[in-house]
Enzyme design. Structure first.
Site, mmCIF file in Angstrom:
data_model
loop_
_atom_site.group_PDB
_atom_site.id
_atom_site.type_symbol
_atom_site.label_atom_id
_atom_site.label_comp_id
_atom_site.label_asym_id
_atom_site.label_seq_id
_atom_site.Cartn_x
_atom_site.Cartn_y
_atom_site.Cartn_z
ATOM 1 N N LYS A 80 -15.537 -2.695 -45.914
ATOM 2 C CA LYS A 80 -16.515 -1.763 -45.347
ATOM 3 C C LYS A 80 -16.468 -1.850 -43.821
ATOM 4 O O LYS A 80 -16.339 -2.946 -43.258
ATOM 5 C CB LYS A 80 -17.912 -2.127 -45.863
ATOM 6 C CG LYS A 80 -19.004 -1.138 -45.476
ATOM 7 C CD LYS A 80 -20.340 -1.535 -46.106
ATOM 8 C CE LYS A 80 -21.455 -0.561 -45.800
ATOM 9 N NZ LYS A 80 -22.732 -0.951 -46.434
ATOM 10 N N SER A 155 -24.949 2.685 -48.944
ATOM 11 C CA SER A 155 -24.068 3.067 -47.868
ATOM 12 C C SER A 155 -22.601 2.635 -48.043
ATOM 13 O O SER A 155 -21.736 3.159 -47.348
ATOM 14 C CB SER A 155 -24.592 2.476 -46.564
ATOM 15 O OG SER A 155 -24.605 1.067 -46.627
ATOM 16 N N SER A 179 -27.106 -1.139 -51.106
ATOM 17 C CA SER A 179 -25.872 -0.454 -50.697
ATOM 18 C C SER A 179 -24.576 -0.924 -51.344
ATOM 19 O O SER A 179 -23.545 -0.286 -51.154
ATOM 20 C CB SER A 179 -25.712 -0.527 -49.191
ATOM 21 O OG SER A 179 -26.486 0.482 -48.604
HETATM 22 N N1 GLN Z 1 -30.230 3.068 -48.813
HETATM 23 C C1 GLN Z 1 -30.959 2.011 -48.171
HETATM 24 C C2 GLN Z 1 -31.211 2.376 -46.745
HETATM 25 O O1 GLN Z 1 -30.920 3.469 -46.402
HETATM 26 C C3 GLN Z 1 -30.196 0.732 -48.280
HETATM 27 C C4 GLN Z 1 -29.053 0.657 -47.362
HETATM 28 C C5 GLN Z 1 -28.294 -0.611 -47.463
HETATM 29 O O2 GLN Z 1 -28.430 -1.362 -48.425
HETATM 30 N N2 GLN Z 1 -27.515 -0.865 -46.448
HETATM 31 O O3 GLN Z 1 -31.678 1.617 -45.963
#
Ligand code: GLN
Length: 487
Positions: A80, A155, A179
């Site tokens: 990532k 994400s 994410s």
């Molecule tokens: N979707 C969640 C957010 O927007 C979690 C994101 C993540 O785990 N990095 O914060």
């Protein structure tokens, strides 16, 4: 060689040990697959072909000389793009870091390289890991290999899509509120968020430091155990990593669940959940019973406050962490000639996308004098209540079983103009980050439009082995992992 993109690491390693394939052939097979499908998937921000092939040759030479083969020798991995790889672009999916190359590697990168993994490229993500669909990337939207009109989750959507489409064997992602697990669920693969402190965060670009954790995205549970083994452990460069022995995870992968107590938290089966998702998870609970587990309903009473609590804590921490992007120390700087204060403002205005700005503003507000106690202080207290709910449940149960996401993958564009709807995508994953506990998502069926459904298994802190055991037993007695997207 064209079977390589379909195989998990644990099968590729066997071929390599029997000398039926070379590392160079493995790597070339993956790049061939990338050439075939990447235009449709768009999982990667950058590719690392030349260096990957050189490294493959180096490992082939070592194998030929009969040197000891490390556990993940020759296995292609995607990273990532918020995890630093020395001298490689690390953009975080953001314009502000578009041309940033860190002068050092994250600890997990050193670890996977020492284990023999070959880095294939860096994957697309929501900007600074803020999002649930990869639509917040400053570059482009990654597509779900099961249906390119739908999002891959986020994400870590690029990492999930790269594994699901067979472009790589393994991937690393980061999980702050879901994410890793949510995109794994939506792409029909395995994804694990380890206990907070199990894996070093050194070299992970910070979003919300008390919630962030790096973890594996893989084709099956065995690969997840293999990769977790490699990346876990105390790191002197990260004071929040914990000095506890790392169990030999593979030894816990047995196809039987005698003595295991499974809780079904009733708060996870109510509002907004798709019928097929609910049915698949309840069906999975029956499979666990057949395997010898005892399944019972339980309750985590503060669940309804998790999303609100998360968005106060995560934005507060993000507003502080993202203050460092000022056009001086990192990445992008506005082209306009202006004074210093204006330079800061313009750089941040031009460099950050809408969602990141929204979170910086919200976070700054909740930390401001006068509001701090009412918002941030209160959120910290509710966080403790959520953690206690889990502690209580884990006095009785070894693991908890829930859906990973309330829905299957949704259409690109469907939720992008409604942040609150988007935030609810993580309603079932966020609590684990607030409590610091580990969780996995594994495939457990197909829902609307034949899209994958994920089963979440949560466990006690530092008991990843129990989660892996339950996940493995379930996986082995079902056929879901055998279905692949037709892309
Ligand atoms: N979707 C969640 C957010 O927007 C979690 C994101 C993540 O785990 N990095 O914060």
């Amino acid at each position: 060689m064209n079977i390589i993109p379909e195989l998990p690491a644990n099968k590729i390693i066997k071929l390599l040990k029997r000398k039926e394939i070379s590392v160079e052939e493995i790597v070339l097979a993956q790049f061939k697959r990338i050439d075939e499908v990447e235009d449709k998937v768009k999982a990667f921000i950058s590719l690392n072909k030349e260096e990957a092939i050189n490294e493959a040759k180096m490992w082939d030479k070592k194998i030929h000389e009969d040197k000891k083969i490390p556990p993940l020798c020759g296995i292609p991995i995607a990273i990532k793009d918020n995890i630093c790889v020395k001298n490689e672009k690390t953009t975080c999916g953001s314009r502000i870091l578009e041309n940033f190359s860190p002068p050092y590697s994250a600890t997990v990168i050193d670890k996977v390289k020492n284990a023999g993994c070959i880095i294939i490229g860096k994957t697309n993500m929501d900007e600074f890991a803020m999002g649930s669909s990869t639509e917040n990337s400053s570059f482009y939207v990654t597509r779900n290999p099961w249906n390119p009109e739908t999002i891959p989750g986020g994400s870590s959507g690029g990492s999930a899509a790269s594994v699901a489409s067979g472009e790589v064997t393994l991937a690393l992602g980061s999980d702050t509120g879901g994410s890793i697990r949510q995109p794994a669920a939506l792409c029909g693969i395995v994804g694990m968020k380890p206990t907070y402190g199990r894996v070093s965060r050194y070299g992970l670009v910070a979003f919300a430091s008390s919630l962030d954790q790096i973890g594996p995205l893989t084709k099956d549970v065995t690969d997840c155990a293999l990769l977790l083994q490699v990346i876990s452990g105390k790191d002197n460069k990260d004071s929040t990593s914990i000095d506890r022995p790392v169990p030999k995870y593979l030894e816990y992968l047995i196809p039987d669940l005698q003595g295991i107590k499974v809780g079904l938290p009733k708060e996870y089966f109510v509002t907004g959940i798709e019928k097929e998702v609910k049915e698949s998870v309840l069906q999975a609970a029956k499979v666990l019973e057949d395997l010898g587990a005892k399944v019972e309903e339980t309750s985590l009473p503060h669940t309804e406050y998790a999303v609100a609590t998360y968005y106060l804590i995560a934005t507060a921490e993000a507003s502080s962490n993202l203050a460092r992007y000022d056009g001086v120390k990192y990445g992008y700087r506005t082209k306009e000639k202006t004074n210093m204060i204006d330079m800061y403002k313009k750089t941040r205005k031009e460099g950050f996308g809408d969602e990141v700005k929204r979170r910086i503003m919200l976070g700054t507000y909740v930390l401001s004098k006068g509001y701090y106690e009412n918002y941030y202080g209160k959120a910290l207290r509710v966080r403790t209540l959520i953690k206690r709910d889990f502690e209580k449940a884990f006095e009785k149960f070894d693991v908890l079983l829930t859906p990973t996401s309330p829905t299957v993958a949704f259409k690109i564009g469907e939720k992008i103009d409604d942040p609150l709807k988007m935030y609810l995508s993580d309603i079932f994953t966020i609590s684990a980050n607030l409590a610091g506990i580990p969780g996995i998502s594994i495939p457990c069926g197909f829902g609307q439009n034949n899209l994958p459904v994920g089963l979440q298994i949560l466990g006690r802190p530092f008991e990843e082995e129990t989660i892996l055991r339950v996940a493995y037993a379930y996986e082995q007695s079902t056929e879901w992992r055998k279905r692949k997207p037709e892309i």
